[in-house]
Motif scaffolding. Structure first.
Motif, PDB file in Angstrom:
ATOM      1  N   ASP A 235       0.851  -1.195   0.000  1.00 14.37           N
ATOM      2  CA  ASP A 235       0.000   0.000   0.000  1.00 14.37           C
ATOM      3  C   ASP A 235       0.887   1.246   0.000  1.00 14.37           C
ATOM      4  O   ASP A 235       2.116   1.153  -0.027  1.00 14.37           O
ATOM      5  CB  ASP A 235      -1.005  -0.027   1.161  1.00 14.37           C
ATOM      6  CG  ASP A 235      -0.344   0.083   2.521  1.00 14.37           C
ATOM      7  OD1 ASP A 235       0.810   0.546   2.592  1.00 14.37           O
ATOM      8  OD2 ASP A 235      -0.977  -0.291   3.521  1.00 14.37           O
ATOM      9  N   GLU A 236       0.256   2.418   0.018  1.00  9.02           N
ATOM     10  CA  GLU A 236       1.013   3.668  -0.146  1.00  9.02           C
ATOM     11  C   GLU A 236       2.024   3.901   0.974  1.00  9.02           C
ATOM     12  O   GLU A 236       3.109   4.422   0.738  1.00  9.02           O
ATOM     13  CB  GLU A 236       0.044   4.852  -0.248  1.00  9.02           C
ATOM     14  CG  GLU A 236      -0.852   5.010   0.982  1.00  9.02           C
ATOM     15  CD  GLU A 236      -1.784   6.211   0.867  1.00  9.02           C
ATOM     16  OE1 GLU A 236      -2.296   6.449  -0.230  1.00  9.02           O
ATOM     17  OE2 GLU A 236      -1.980   6.889   1.898  1.00  9.02           O
ATOM     18  N   ARG A 237       1.662   3.501   2.201  1.00 11.09           N
ATOM     19  CA  ARG A 237       2.581   3.700   3.329  1.00 11.09           C
ATOM     20  C   ARG A 237       3.816   2.800   3.192  1.00 11.09           C
ATOM     21  O   ARG A 237       4.940   3.219   3.437  1.00 11.09           O
ATOM     22  CB  ARG A 237       1.851   3.422   4.645  1.00 11.09           C
ATOM     23  CG  ARG A 237       2.709   3.613   5.870  1.00 11.09           C
ATOM     24  CD  ARG A 237       1.901   3.388   7.135  1.00 11.09           C
ATOM     25  NE  ARG A 237       2.678   2.704   8.131  1.00 11.09           N
ATOM     26  CZ  ARG A 237       2.756   1.383   8.259  1.00 11.09           C
ATOM     27  NH1 ARG A 237       2.078   0.597   7.473  1.00 11.09           N
ATOM     28  NH2 ARG A 237       3.506   0.841   9.190  1.00 11.09           N
TER      29      ARG A 237
ATOM     30  N   ALA B 107       5.241   4.910  10.550  1.00  8.82           N
ATOM     31  CA  ALA B 107       5.107   5.869   9.464  1.00  8.82           C
ATOM     32  C   ALA B 107       6.232   5.797   8.461  1.00  8.82           C
ATOM     33  O   ALA B 107       7.200   5.360   8.504  1.00  8.82           O
ATOM     34  CB  ALA B 107       5.051   7.278   9.976  1.00  8.82           C
TER      35      ALA B 107
ATOM     36  N   VAL C   6      -5.709  -1.278   1.984  1.00  9.57           N
ATOM     37  CA  VAL C   6      -4.403  -1.039   2.614  1.00  9.57           C
ATOM     38  C   VAL C   6      -4.205  -2.131   3.677  1.00  9.57           C
ATOM     39  O   VAL C   6      -5.104  -2.936   3.910  1.00  9.57           O
ATOM     40  CB  VAL C   6      -4.298   0.373   3.272  1.00  9.57           C
ATOM     41  CG1 VAL C   6      -4.488   1.479   2.257  1.00  9.57           C
ATOM     42  CG2 VAL C   6      -5.290   0.522   4.419  1.00  9.57           C
TER      43      VAL C   6
ATOM     44  N   THR D 162      -1.367  -0.068   8.362  1.00 13.10           N
ATOM     45  CA  THR D 162      -1.539   1.300   7.852  1.00 13.10           C
ATOM     46  C   THR D 162      -2.773   1.952   8.468  1.00 13.10           C
ATOM     47  O   THR D 162      -2.745   3.127   8.853  1.00 13.10           O
ATOM     48  CB  THR D 162      -1.623   1.284   6.304  1.00 13.10           C
ATOM     49  OG1 THR D 162      -0.366   0.827   5.800  1.00 13.10           O
ATOM     50  CG2 THR D 162      -1.928   2.661   5.743  1.00 13.10           C
TER      51      THR D 162
ATOM     52  N   TYR E 256       0.565   8.512  10.668  1.00  9.09           N
ATOM     53  CA  TYR E 256       0.717   8.570   9.220  1.00  9.09           C
ATOM     54  C   TYR E 256      -0.477   9.305   8.620  1.00  9.09           C
ATOM     55  O   TYR E 256      -1.628   8.978   8.939  1.00  9.09           O
ATOM     56  CB  TYR E 256       0.808   7.144   8.633  1.00  9.09           C
ATOM     57  CG  TYR E 256       0.770   7.118   7.129  1.00  9.09           C
ATOM     58  CD1 TYR E 256       1.837   7.616   6.390  1.00  9.09           C
ATOM     59  CD2 TYR E 256      -0.326   6.621   6.441  1.00  9.09           C
ATOM     60  CE1 TYR E 256       1.797   7.614   5.010  1.00  9.09           C
ATOM     61  CE2 TYR E 256      -0.375   6.613   5.067  1.00  9.09           C
ATOM     62  CZ  TYR E 256       0.695   7.107   4.357  1.00  9.09           C
ATOM     63  OH  TYR E 256       0.662   7.115   2.989  1.00  9.09           O
ATOM     64  N   SER E 257      -0.180  10.295   7.793  1.00 11.67           N
ATOM     65  CA  SER E 257      -1.253  11.024   7.108  1.00 11.67           C
ATOM     66  C   SER E 257      -1.503  10.375   5.753  1.00 11.67           C
ATOM     67  O   SER E 257      -0.601  10.348   4.914  1.00 11.67           O
ATOM     68  CB  SER E 257      -0.863  12.491   6.905  1.00 11.67           C
ATOM     69  OG  SER E 257      -0.722  13.115   8.154  1.00 11.67           O
ATOM     70  N   PRO E 258      -2.707   9.870   5.521  1.00 10.81           N
ATOM     71  CA  PRO E 258      -2.960   9.150   4.268  1.00 10.81           C
ATOM     72  C   PRO E 258      -3.038  10.103   3.083  1.00 10.81           C
ATOM     73  O   PRO E 258      -3.199  11.318   3.251  1.00 10.81           O
ATOM     74  CB  PRO E 258      -4.322   8.497   4.521  1.00 10.81           C
ATOM     75  CG  PRO E 258      -4.997   9.394   5.484  1.00 10.81           C
ATOM     76  CD  PRO E 258      -3.916   9.953   6.356  1.00 10.81           C
ATOM     77  N   SER E 259      -2.940   9.522   1.890  1.00 13.94           N
ATOM     78  CA  SER E 259      -3.132  10.322   0.679  1.00 13.94           C
ATOM     79  C   SER E 259      -4.602  10.754   0.628  1.00 13.94           C
ATOM     80  O   SER E 259      -5.461  10.196   1.327  1.00 13.94           O
ATOM     81  CB  SER E 259      -2.795   9.482  -0.557  1.00 13.94           C
ATOM     82  OG  SER E 259      -3.746   8.434  -0.691  1.00 13.94           O
TER      83      SER E 259
ATOM     84  N   VAL F 243      -6.917   7.765  -0.242  1.00 16.68           N
ATOM     85  CA  VAL F 243      -7.243   6.853   0.866  1.00 16.68           C
ATOM     86  C   VAL F 243      -8.166   7.550   1.868  1.00 16.68           C
ATOM     87  O   VAL F 243      -9.092   6.930   2.409  1.00 16.68           O
ATOM     88  CB  VAL F 243      -5.951   6.338   1.547  1.00 16.68           C
ATOM     89  CG1 VAL F 243      -6.265   5.627   2.859  1.00 16.68           C
ATOM     90  CG2 VAL F 243      -5.215   5.390   0.614  1.00 16.68           C
TER      91      VAL F 243
END
Lengths: 137, 69
Positions: free
Chosen positions: A72-74, A137, B29, B33, B42-45, B48
């Motif tokens: 995924d993006e993270r 993160a 995800v 996450t 964590y700041s998602p896009s 998301v």
């Protein structure tokens, strides 16, 4: 612990252990060993591939859903940050190797120094991935 | 320093005590996450974030709050 973190641990521990043994044996053997270093290196690479493949398959078998889930993006961000961190180490190492190459060291030293730099950069990459996964993160 | 808070934990509770894994599966995800987003680590896009809001049937600003401290 996610599948990606587990594979980062596999990469870190297998590289540190197997290449650690290789570099220790190179130092022990000294410069006289000559050609035997090549067979040692070949064995090291084979051992590393076998250990990493077997352990990764084992982890995937125990948790197939995690293993099949695409990054995924993270996780992609973690990989990019880690690659950037490792690149800094790789670039610094190569710059140092170029500096020491000016003193005309034996080819065996140069080869192993470059390999050591590459392995260190890979360990930095895996270590950075683990730290970022732990930090979330 | 700006912070982004969110209501995901409350919304999960109000939506049948949805688990992090269930939410993760719905928005494609990993559970880790979702946990990181929920804890504000964590700041998602934007994509998301919209997917999360859609799952709960809420506008984006009801799920995420931006504050400039």
């Amino acid at each position: 612990m996610s599948f990606r973190e587990k594979t980062a641990w596999i990469s870190l521990l297998s590289m540190a252990g197997i290449y650690g043994y290789y570099f220790w044996s190179v130092v022990e053997a000294g410069p006289q060993a000559g050609g035997s270093h090549f067979s040692g290196l070949l064995g090291t690479v084979i051992a590393l591939v076998v250990v990493q493949v077997v352990l990764t398959i084992a982890v995937a078998v125990f948790n197939p859903k995690d293993a099949q889930t695409p990054r995924d993006e993270r996780e992609k961000l973690i990989e990019l940050k880690s690659a950037r961190f490792a690149y800094a180490g790789l670039a610094t190492g190569i710059a140092l190797a170029c500096f020491f190459a000016a003193f005309d060291p034996p080819i065996l030293f140069n080869t192993n120094a470059l390999l050591f730099i590459l392995v260190t950069a890979e360990i930095m990459r895996s270590g950075s991935q683990i730290i970022q996964h732990r930090r979330a993160a | 320093m700006a912070t982004i808070r969110n209501e995901i934990r409350r919304l999960r509770f109000e939506n049948g005590e949805m688990t992090q894994q269930e939410l993760a599966d719905k928005i494609s995800v990993t559970r880790q996450t979702v946990n990181a987003i929920e804890q504000g680590k964590y700041s998602p896009s934007l994509e998301v974030a919209f997917r999360i809001a859609t799952v709960f049937g809420q506008p984006l600003e009801s799920v995420f709050h931006y504050s400039k401290d």
